[in-house]
Scaffold this motif. Structure first.
Motif, PDB file in Angstrom:
ATOM      1  N   ILE A 189       0.922  -1.055   0.046  1.00  0.00           N
ATOM      2  CA  ILE A 189      -0.057  -0.160  -0.014  1.00  0.00           C
ATOM      3  C   ILE A 189       0.760   1.162  -0.176  1.00  0.00           C
ATOM      4  N   THR A 224       2.997   1.492  -3.521  1.00  0.00           N
ATOM      5  CA  THR A 224       2.389   1.992  -4.504  1.00  0.00           C
ATOM      6  C   THR A 224       1.916   3.311  -4.547  1.00  0.00           C
ATOM      7  N   ALA A 225       1.715   3.862  -3.290  1.00  0.00           N
ATOM      8  CA  ALA A 225       1.397   5.486  -3.143  1.00  0.00           C
ATOM      9  C   ALA A 225       2.654   6.092  -3.576  1.00  0.00           C
ATOM     10  N   LEU A 254       2.787   6.328  -7.235  1.00  0.00           N
ATOM     11  CA  LEU A 254       1.660   7.330  -7.610  1.00  0.00           C
ATOM     12  C   LEU A 254       2.121   8.750  -7.624  1.00  0.00           C
ATOM     13  N   ILE A 300       0.697   7.681   3.767  1.00  0.00           N
ATOM     14  CA  ILE A 300      -0.061   7.935   2.838  1.00  0.00           C
ATOM     15  C   ILE A 300      -0.491   9.464   2.956  1.00  0.00           C
ATOM     16  N   HIS A 356      -7.178   5.328  -2.491  1.00  0.00           N
ATOM     17  CA  HIS A 356      -6.162   4.414  -2.606  1.00  0.00           C
ATOM     18  C   HIS A 356      -6.218   3.583  -1.119  1.00  0.00           C
ATOM     19  N   SER A 368      -8.860   0.938  -1.938  1.00  0.00           N
ATOM     20  CA  SER A 368      -8.470  -0.187  -2.801  1.00  0.00           C
ATOM     21  C   SER A 368      -7.525  -1.277  -2.106  1.00  0.00           C
ATOM     22  N   HIS A 369      -6.943  -1.008  -1.008  1.00  0.00           N
ATOM     23  CA  HIS A 369      -6.353  -1.846  -0.313  1.00  0.00           C
ATOM     24  C   HIS A 369      -6.968  -2.344   0.773  1.00  0.00           C
TER      25      HIS A 369
END
Length: 234
Positions: free
Chosen positions: A26, A29-30, A33, A78, A108, A111-112
């Motif tokens: 998580i 991927t953040a 992005l 995040i 985000h 989605s996790h």
């Protein structure tokens, strides 16, 4: 410091930075992005905010220390890496940039499989990070993110927490690259095209008004620091 070799998902950053990113899907991927979509000065700023948030929590030694451990470290990361995500083209929607960034972070997290309660913590911290007097009191995470943002822009908190040396250290790894001008220009550029992104009595509105008063000005937006002197915080 030796730079890492970039891959499709890994930014080209010093190992001393990458080693502090939570080793979870998580967060990784953040990071990808943010690196892919944010202007580099704002990306560096967002990472510095994460480092400073961790520093604040460590120095305070308060109940917020759970944000330094898994799984809440992901929430802290995040909230920091997405706090200006509304300044990128991907998330340049109709709302003010703080809300767009908060919505992007919430999506985000969703989605996790992150719970709505934890998503709300992050959403609030991002949406209110330019709201003095509110962010500091509405939740511990919002306060930490707000204070870390202020510290990166040179607020007196650097003196309070003895962080001048630490700030200089992380700026070597993550150069500032005129982030004040970059971020101010992005927020104004969005608001010029969509005035609704700069509602009255908001930080984007103050920036927009300053731009409209002197559209030929080429320096840092005069209202970037609000009523404070340059270098003293939003």
């Amino acid at each position: 410091m030796e730079a890492s070799v970039p891959t499709a998902n890994t930014p080209s950053l010093p190992e001393s930075v990458l080693n502090h990113i939570p080793d979870t899907t998580i967060s990784k991927t953040a990071l990808s992005l943010a690196y892919t979509n944010l202007p580099l000065p704002i990306f560096h700023h967002s990472l510095r905010v994460f480092f400073l948030a961790k520093h604040l929590i460590t120095v305070e030694n308060t109940p917020t220390s759970h944000y330094l451990r898994h799984p809440d470290l992901d929430l802290l990361f995040i909230a920091c890496i997405f706090h200006d995500m509304g300044a990128c083209n991907l998330h340049n929607g109709p709302q003010r940039f703080e809300v767009e960034g908060a919505d992007a972070a919430s999506l985000h997290l969703h989605s996790h499989g992150i719970s709505s309660e934890k998503r709300h913590q992050v959403w609030t911290a991002i949406a209110l990070h330019t709201s003095p007097g509110i962010a500091e009191r509405i939740s511990p995470l919002a306060r930490i993110v707000r204070q870390a943002v202020l510290m990166d822009f040179g607020a007196p908190l650097r003196d309070v927490f003895g962080a001048d040396g630490y700030c200089q250290e992380i700026e070597v790894a993550l150069p500032r690259l005129d982030v004040e001008k970059c971020l101010g220009d992005v927020v104004v550029g969005q608001a010029v095209k969509v005035p609704g992104k700069a509602p009255a009595v908001s930080w984007p509105n103050a920036l927009l008004k300053a731009h409209l008063r002197d559209p030929e000005w080429e320096g840092v937006n005069p209202e970037f620091f609000g009523e404070e002197k340059p270098g003293r915080g939003l």
